[in-house]
Design a protein around this motif. Structure first.
Motif, PDB file in Angstrom:
ATOM      1  N   PRO A  32      -7.647  14.423   5.782  1.00 39.39           N
ATOM      2  CA  PRO A  32      -7.560  13.597   7.001  1.00 39.39           C
ATOM      3  C   PRO A  32      -8.802  12.749   7.224  1.00 39.39           C
ATOM      4  N   ALA A  33      -9.987  13.260   6.822  1.00 40.92           N
ATOM      5  CA  ALA A  33     -11.212  12.468   6.965  1.00 40.92           C
ATOM      6  C   ALA A  33     -11.126  11.217   6.099  1.00 40.92           C
ATOM      7  N   PHE A  34     -10.604  11.358   4.873  1.00 43.26           N
ATOM      8  CA  PHE A  34     -10.454  10.216   3.975  1.00 43.26           C
ATOM      9  C   PHE A  34      -9.472   9.204   4.542  1.00 43.26           C
ATOM     10  N   ILE A  35      -8.356   9.725   5.104  1.00 38.43           N
ATOM     11  CA  ILE A  35      -7.350   8.829   5.699  1.00 38.43           C
ATOM     12  C   ILE A  35      -7.965   8.065   6.875  1.00 38.43           C
ATOM     13  N   LEU A  36      -8.770   8.769   7.701  1.00 34.79           N
ATOM     14  CA  LEU A  36      -9.416   8.102   8.840  1.00 34.79           C
ATOM     15  C   LEU A  36     -10.401   7.039   8.362  1.00 34.79           C
ATOM     16  N   LEU A  37     -11.059   7.297   7.221  1.00 37.29           N
ATOM     17  CA  LEU A  37     -11.977   6.299   6.663  1.00 37.29           C
ATOM     18  C   LEU A  37     -11.215   5.043   6.257  1.00 37.29           C
ATOM     19  N   LEU A  38     -10.079   5.231   5.560  1.00 36.07           N
ATOM     20  CA  LEU A  38      -9.263   4.083   5.142  1.00 36.07           C
ATOM     21  C   LEU A  38      -8.765   3.314   6.360  1.00 36.07           C
ATOM     22  N   LEU A  39      -8.311   4.057   7.396  1.00 35.07           N
ATOM     23  CA  LEU A  39      -7.858   3.397   8.624  1.00 35.07           C
ATOM     24  C   LEU A  39      -8.991   2.621   9.270  1.00 35.07           C
ATOM     25  N   GLY A  40     -10.197   3.206   9.231  1.00 35.51           N
ATOM     26  CA  GLY A  40     -11.373   2.543   9.796  1.00 35.51           C
ATOM     27  C   GLY A  40     -11.655   1.222   9.128  1.00 35.51           C
ATOM     28  N   TYR A  41     -11.508   1.187   7.814  1.00 40.13           N
ATOM     29  CA  TYR A  41     -11.698  -0.071   7.084  1.00 40.13           C
ATOM     30  C   TYR A  41     -10.626  -1.077   7.443  1.00 40.13           C
ATOM     31  N   LEU A  47       8.023  -4.022   2.760  1.00 36.04           N
ATOM     32  CA  LEU A  47       6.817  -3.264   3.103  1.00 36.04           C
ATOM     33  C   LEU A  47       6.744  -3.003   4.597  1.00 36.04           C
ATOM     34  N   ASN A  48       7.103  -4.023   5.412  1.00 35.49           N
ATOM     35  CA  ASN A  48       7.105  -3.828   6.854  1.00 35.49           C
ATOM     36  C   ASN A  48       8.133  -2.789   7.265  1.00 35.49           C
ATOM     37  N   ALA A  49       9.326  -2.833   6.618  1.00 34.10           N
ATOM     38  CA  ALA A  49      10.396  -1.907   6.988  1.00 34.10           C
ATOM     39  C   ALA A  49      10.100  -0.484   6.538  1.00 34.10           C
ATOM     40  N   LEU A  50       9.205  -0.321   5.539  1.00 31.65           N
ATOM     41  CA  LEU A  50       8.925   1.014   5.008  1.00 31.65           C
ATOM     42  C   LEU A  50       7.995   1.839   5.886  1.00 31.65           C
ATOM     43  N   VAL A  51       7.397   1.235   6.921  1.00 34.52           N
ATOM     44  CA  VAL A  51       6.422   1.973   7.726  1.00 34.52           C
ATOM     45  C   VAL A  51       7.074   3.167   8.427  1.00 34.52           C
ATOM     46  N   ALA A  52       8.199   2.924   9.112  1.00 32.82           N
ATOM     47  CA  ALA A  52       8.843   4.005   9.876  1.00 32.82           C
ATOM     48  C   ALA A  52       9.345   5.148   8.979  1.00 32.82           C
ATOM     49  N   PRO A  53      10.047   4.860   7.843  1.00 28.78           N
ATOM     50  CA  PRO A  53      10.479   5.966   6.984  1.00 28.78           C
ATOM     51  C   PRO A  53       9.327   6.804   6.452  1.00 28.78           C
ATOM     52  N   VAL A  54       8.217   6.132   6.076  1.00 25.99           N
ATOM     53  CA  VAL A  54       7.072   6.889   5.552  1.00 25.99           C
ATOM     54  C   VAL A  54       6.487   7.775   6.645  1.00 25.99           C
ATOM     55  N   CYS A  63      -0.558  14.235   0.851  1.00 27.68           N
ATOM     56  CA  CYS A  63      -0.579  13.347  -0.320  1.00 27.68           C
ATOM     57  C   CYS A  63       0.179  12.051  -0.038  1.00 27.68           C
ATOM     58  N   VAL A  64       1.347  12.183   0.635  1.00 30.04           N
ATOM     59  CA  VAL A  64       2.143  10.990   0.963  1.00 30.04           C
ATOM     60  C   VAL A  64       1.327  10.059   1.859  1.00 30.04           C
ATOM     61  N   ILE A  65       0.660  10.636   2.883  1.00 28.57           N
ATOM     62  CA  ILE A  65      -0.107   9.810   3.824  1.00 28.57           C
ATOM     63  C   ILE A  65      -1.269   9.125   3.109  1.00 28.57           C
ATOM     64  N   VAL A  66      -1.989   9.888   2.274  1.00 31.73           N
ATOM     65  CA  VAL A  66      -3.138   9.296   1.583  1.00 31.73           C
ATOM     66  C   VAL A  66      -2.705   8.180   0.653  1.00 31.73           C
ATOM     67  N   THR A  67      -1.626   8.430  -0.102  1.00 29.34           N
ATOM     68  CA  THR A  67      -1.154   7.399  -1.044  1.00 29.34           C
ATOM     69  C   THR A  67      -0.758   6.134  -0.296  1.00 29.34           C
ATOM     70  N   THR A  68       0.003   6.320   0.816  1.00 27.31           N
ATOM     71  CA  THR A  68       0.414   5.143   1.589  1.00 27.31           C
ATOM     72  C   THR A  68      -0.786   4.387   2.125  1.00 27.31           C
ATOM     73  N   ALA A  69      -1.772   5.134   2.686  1.00 24.59           N
ATOM     74  CA  ALA A  69      -2.942   4.466   3.265  1.00 24.59           C
ATOM     75  C   ALA A  69      -3.711   3.699   2.190  1.00 24.59           C
ATOM     76  N   LEU A  70      -3.896   4.321   1.027  1.00 24.41           N
ATOM     77  CA  LEU A  70      -4.623   3.660  -0.067  1.00 24.41           C
ATOM     78  C   LEU A  70      -3.898   2.402  -0.516  1.00 24.41           C
TER      79      LEU A  70
END
Lengths: 298, 309
Positions: free
Chosen positions: A58-67, B105-112, B185-192
């Motif tokens: 979650p800290a990493f996710i918050l960092l990405l959101l911060g950017y 990509l815009n429509a994928l926000v809610a399902p993710v 993992c899903v959240i991190v991948t999406t955010a990245l």
């Protein structure tokens, strides 16, 4: 009404500090909610992975959101690939660093709050540490066969924790110590870096304050003027579309700045990142770029 | 009043963040409601299918709703059956895929969001995976447990198995832990991925940041102006028509844009750094409607030597 105005003024004057405090409070609240509602330590060999995931991911996710949320980063990045080399490499590199460091510092507020609150709460660390081999070496001195199994069960059984860790600090105590140490070191680093940046600043205190106020005001006035100009341009265009006028009837056309002028005021190469607007639009006007503003009318 | 305006302006400036937070809260609330009210794990061989349906069907529904609610979808597809050239104009075939990609990509926000919340909760995944018949998976989960685990794993989700409490509790916790790790993992991948795509898109932008800001303001303002002028002209035209109908007179002419002008104005617009037009209407007005059809005719002539139907 007067009280409301005063309160509003206070909020506006200290909006940065209040903003960061709000973000920290929200992060702390979410951490508490996650810790009590979502987090269930499995109490087996997966403890280490599970606990570390909840502490760090979650800290990493918050960092990405911060950017992503930081507007200034997009201001710097927009269009930089498609531009020709407008700056020398060394200038670009030092400017990039000068921009990246404050940006990262702002983005790090939420992640560090999460980690600090999580460590003070001790749930995640206790779960992760009870599965790590280092804890096994510290606590299982006599190499008992089921020592590791007992360690795994610590997060699910409070009495077991008291039994095993009678001589050493319990895992919860360790976590809280690490949490306080982290908070103290973050505060120290923040104070030192602010001192250093002020010490190395090329301008005096009052001028720095004036520059901050000027760039904020210029940004607000820019938005107002952009909206006014866009309204005039949109009105002219839609009226012309409906009345099917030919574009040769010039008097009604609205002047628009050229693409080079837009690029000029968005340029990155300055010696001080705070000077971008203070100098760029000011210098552009001083340099007599008024000929460009009539280009749209031709 | 002034204070109210300031507060409103503060919230309007952050409307994207507020919108996304609201959507996240709504998704969490919806998932909780489904999980408590509608979801009843069957605790049989059907666990796997049941759990997967609850995990993915709402995500699919949210994706379809996302497509429906995006106005760009309708701008892209309106009239394409009658004239397929509209979405695949000569010389610019990839533009359709670029725009469709943006809409997706815009429509994928809610399902993710739904998937991450459902996985972090763990109920649906626990039910699904406890019904998985794969021998390798059963071997991995029931490694240190009794023989009963292999036969009665699907009953663990309802606490109906005959295994001792500590074993079934540990199995439940393990499945939930797997689900939550997958959710993170899903959240991190999406955010990245979103950070990287936003970075790349921003970097490759043909326009500078301030001009992009102005362009966005202009688009919003032009939309408002269009609605106002639609209202104005619709009122004028309907008044004239009804008056002539009731008074049995000849109608006086009102100039409205031609069919081709409407077609041209409805096309998707991409910014050209040489011409600096902020919308199709801006381009039409400055270059003239004939200019655009001539341009298209010329392109067709060079490649096909055919007339436009």
């Amino acid at each position: 009404m007067n009280k409301l105005h005063e309160a509003l003024d206070f909020f506006i004057r200290h909006q940065t500090a209040l903003g960061f405090s709000a973000v920290s409070l929200l992060t702390a609240a979410s951490e508490r909610i996650f810790s009590s509602v979502v987090f269930r330590c499995p109490c087996n060999s997966g403890n280490m992975v599970y606990g570390s995931f909840f502490l760090l991911v979650p800290a990493f996710i918050l960092l990405l959101l911060g950017y992503m949320v930081n507007n200034r980063s997009w201001r710097r990045l927009t269009g930089c690939c498609s531009r020709e080399k407008e700056c020398s490499p060394s200038e670009t590199c030092s400017h990039f660093c000068r921009v990246l460091v404050p940006m990262t510092a702002r983005a790090l507020v939420a992640p560090l709050t999460w980690i600090a609150v999580a460590l003070l709460g001790a749930n995640f660390y206790e779960c992760a540490a009870s599965g790590s081999s280092l804890t096994k070496r510290l606590f299982c001195k006599h190499n008992e066969t089921d020592c590791q199994e007992k360690l795994f069960k610590i997060p699910c059984d409070e009495k077991l924790s008291a039994q095993i860790s009678s001589e050493r600090l319990s895992l919860q105590a360790q976590s809280q110590l690490i949490g306080w140490f982290l908070i103290a070191s973050i505060m120290t680093v923040a104070l030192i870096s602010k001192c250093v940046s002020r010490y190395c600043s090329s301008v005096s205190y009052l001028q720095l304050k004036y520059r901050k106020i000027y760039s904020k005001e210029e940004k607000e006035v820019f938005e107002i003027k952009a909206k006014e100009h866009a309204t005039k341009l949109a009105e002219t265009n839609t009226n012309c579309f409906f009345e099917t006028k030919k574009p040769t009837e010039k008097p009604t056309l609205v002047p628009v700045p050229s693409i080079e002028e837009w690029r000029e005021i968005s340029l990155l190469c300055t010696h001080d990142s705070q000077e971008v607007y203070y100098h760029k639009i000011f210098e552009t006007e001083k340099g007599g770029q008024s000929t460009g503003s009539n280009e749209g009318g031709q | 009043m002034d204070a109210f305006q300031t507060i409103l302006k503060f919230f309007m400036n952050r409307k994207t963040a507020i919108g996304y937070s609201f959507m996240a809260l709504l998704t969490m609330g919806g998932e909780r409601v489904f999980s408590l009210v509608a979801f009843r794990c069957p605790c049989s061989d059907e666990n796997f299918r049941y759990g997967l349906v609850f995990l993915f069907a709402p995500a699919l529904v949210l994706l379809v709703i996302g497509y429906f609610l995006n106005s760009k979808t309708w701008k892209l597809f309106t009239g394409c059956w009658v004239n397929p050239r509209k979405i695949f104009p000569r010389g610019n075939v990839c533009h359709f895929f670029y725009v469709f990609g943006q809409i997706t990509l815009n429509a994928l926000v809610a399902p993710v969001m739904w998937l991450s919340v459902a996985l972090l909760n763990g109920t649906f995944y626990e039910c699904a995976m406890s019904g998985l018949d794969d021998p390798a998976y059963l071997e991995a989960v029931c490694q240190t447990k009794s023989e009963k685990c292999f036969r009665e794993l699907h009953k663990v989700a309802c606490d109906k198995s005959s295994m001792p409490f500590s074993e079934s509790d540990e199995l439940k916790r393990t499945l939930q832990a797997q689900s939550q790790i997958l959710g993170w993992c899903v959240i991190v991948t999406t955010a990245l991925l979103s950070l990287l795509t936003t970075c790349c898109a921003s970097c490759q932008s043909k326009v500078s940041h301030l001009q992009l800001m102005f362009w966005r303001v202009y688009e919003g303002t032009e939309k408002e102006q269009l609605e106002q002028i639609f209202q104005l002209y619709a009122t004028k035209l309907s008044e004239r028509n009804l008056k002539c109908f009731f008074e049995n007179k000849e109608p006086e002419p009102i100039s409205l844009p031609a069919f081709q002008a409407w077609e041209d104005a409805s096309q998707l617009h991409s910014f050209s750094s040489s011409k600096q037009h902020y919308s199709m209407i801006h381009k039409l007005v400055e270059e003239g409607q004939k200019g655009i059809s001539e341009e298209r005719e010329t392109m067709l002539d060079l490649e096909d030597r055919r007339e436009i139907p």
